[in-house]
Design an enzyme around this catalytic site. Sequence first.
Site, PDB file in Angstrom:
ATOM      1  N   CYS A 109       0.633  -1.083   0.046  1.00 10.70           N
ATOM      2  CA  CYS A 109       0.041  -0.163   0.045  1.00 10.70           C
ATOM      3  C   CYS A 109       0.860   1.414   0.098  1.00 10.70           C
ATOM      4  O   CYS A 109       1.699   1.632   0.949  1.00 10.70           O
ATOM      5  CB  CYS A 109      -1.059  -0.047   1.094  1.00 10.70           C
TER       6      CYS A 109
ATOM      7  N   ASP B  68      -0.343  -2.735 -14.539  1.00 11.94           N
ATOM      8  CA  ASP B  68      -0.422  -2.522 -16.079  1.00 11.94           C
ATOM      9  C   ASP B  68      -1.117  -3.732 -16.783  1.00 11.94           C
ATOM     10  O   ASP B  68      -0.811  -3.886 -17.990  1.00 11.94           O
ATOM     11  CB  ASP B  68       0.581  -2.082 -16.738  1.00 11.94           C
TER      12      ASP B  68
END
Length: 359
Positions: A90, A194
């Site tokens: 995170c 991605d």
Amino acid sequence: MVLAPMAGITNIGFRRLCREQGGGMFVSEMITSRALVERVPLTFQMIRFGEGETPRSIQLYGVDPVVIGKAARMVAEEGLADHIDLNFGCPVPKVTRRGGGSALPYKRNLLRAILRAAVVNAGALPVTMKMRKGIDDDHLTYLEAGRIAAEEGVAAVALHARTARQHYGGAADWDAIRRLKEAVTEIPVLGNGDIWSADDALRMVAETGCDGVVVGRGCLGRPWLFRDLDAAFRGSPERARPALGEVGDMMLRHAELLCEVVGSERHGLADFRKHVGWYLKGFTVGAETRRALTSVVTLAEMAERLGELDREQPWPDEADGPRGKSGERDKVALPHGWLDDPDDTTVPGADAEDATSGG
């Protein structure tokens, strides 16, 4: 194929929606270990699983080996889940400035202690970890963290191939996934970053040799991506290219599931608002219609508005690509002196694991 934990997204409703499309492992939202141990009611609502949902996967966030150990034992002994994933990826400031998330692997001995506590206390449950490349390009941690994970009995590691400083901007460094796979051969290595289409996933596996893929922002407004992934890894060229009408049907299904989870149409539809733009990306839909879809307060009203869409409008070529958070950070928020000693095992303060810090 793994659905990445996303705060405010991967609740029981969204996980079910994705499971209806294809196979894989669908992980809960990030749960703060201290809040779990202290039995905060909201935390227990966040780790609900649907009937037939298997394996039940929970992601824990924490900075204290003792607390992480207690949380892992609790999950195992109380049968709260079938799998534990630990969050060291995170990048949001409220987490990293307290020494959590993607900041923590820099403290390699503290990382080792946390992993050891989790694995020992989880018993037969598999424990995995998700991480980033490091804090920034000058403080890369992923190779050492991956080796530590393998040594401590972690079942698999997933790498989001960006640094914390990159946040969700720039391009994911798939070459880092390849390097991690070469360095850590004892356990599976999963790649993240991605993957906007099933063909991106195939390309990642081919280029890096990774053992699986973790999909986050790529399935926002595109839950059928798991259908495509199923087809792609079976060798089928078939891909979902839904017309706007089918997209509208999926939007209504998603909204219905959220309302069921929340127990209120008004609040469920309020939560759905953030998804509208993701579903409609690339389609020709007027601003007035978009605004109307984000202001409905009943499912009947939503169905009526969706019925106004041009159902025959074909899938647009520009529909794939980045969705959700983007942009880089000028710097990563860290505790004072965090970079001074990577061998320091001092546990960050208790506020690093408050009940709301796990977003």
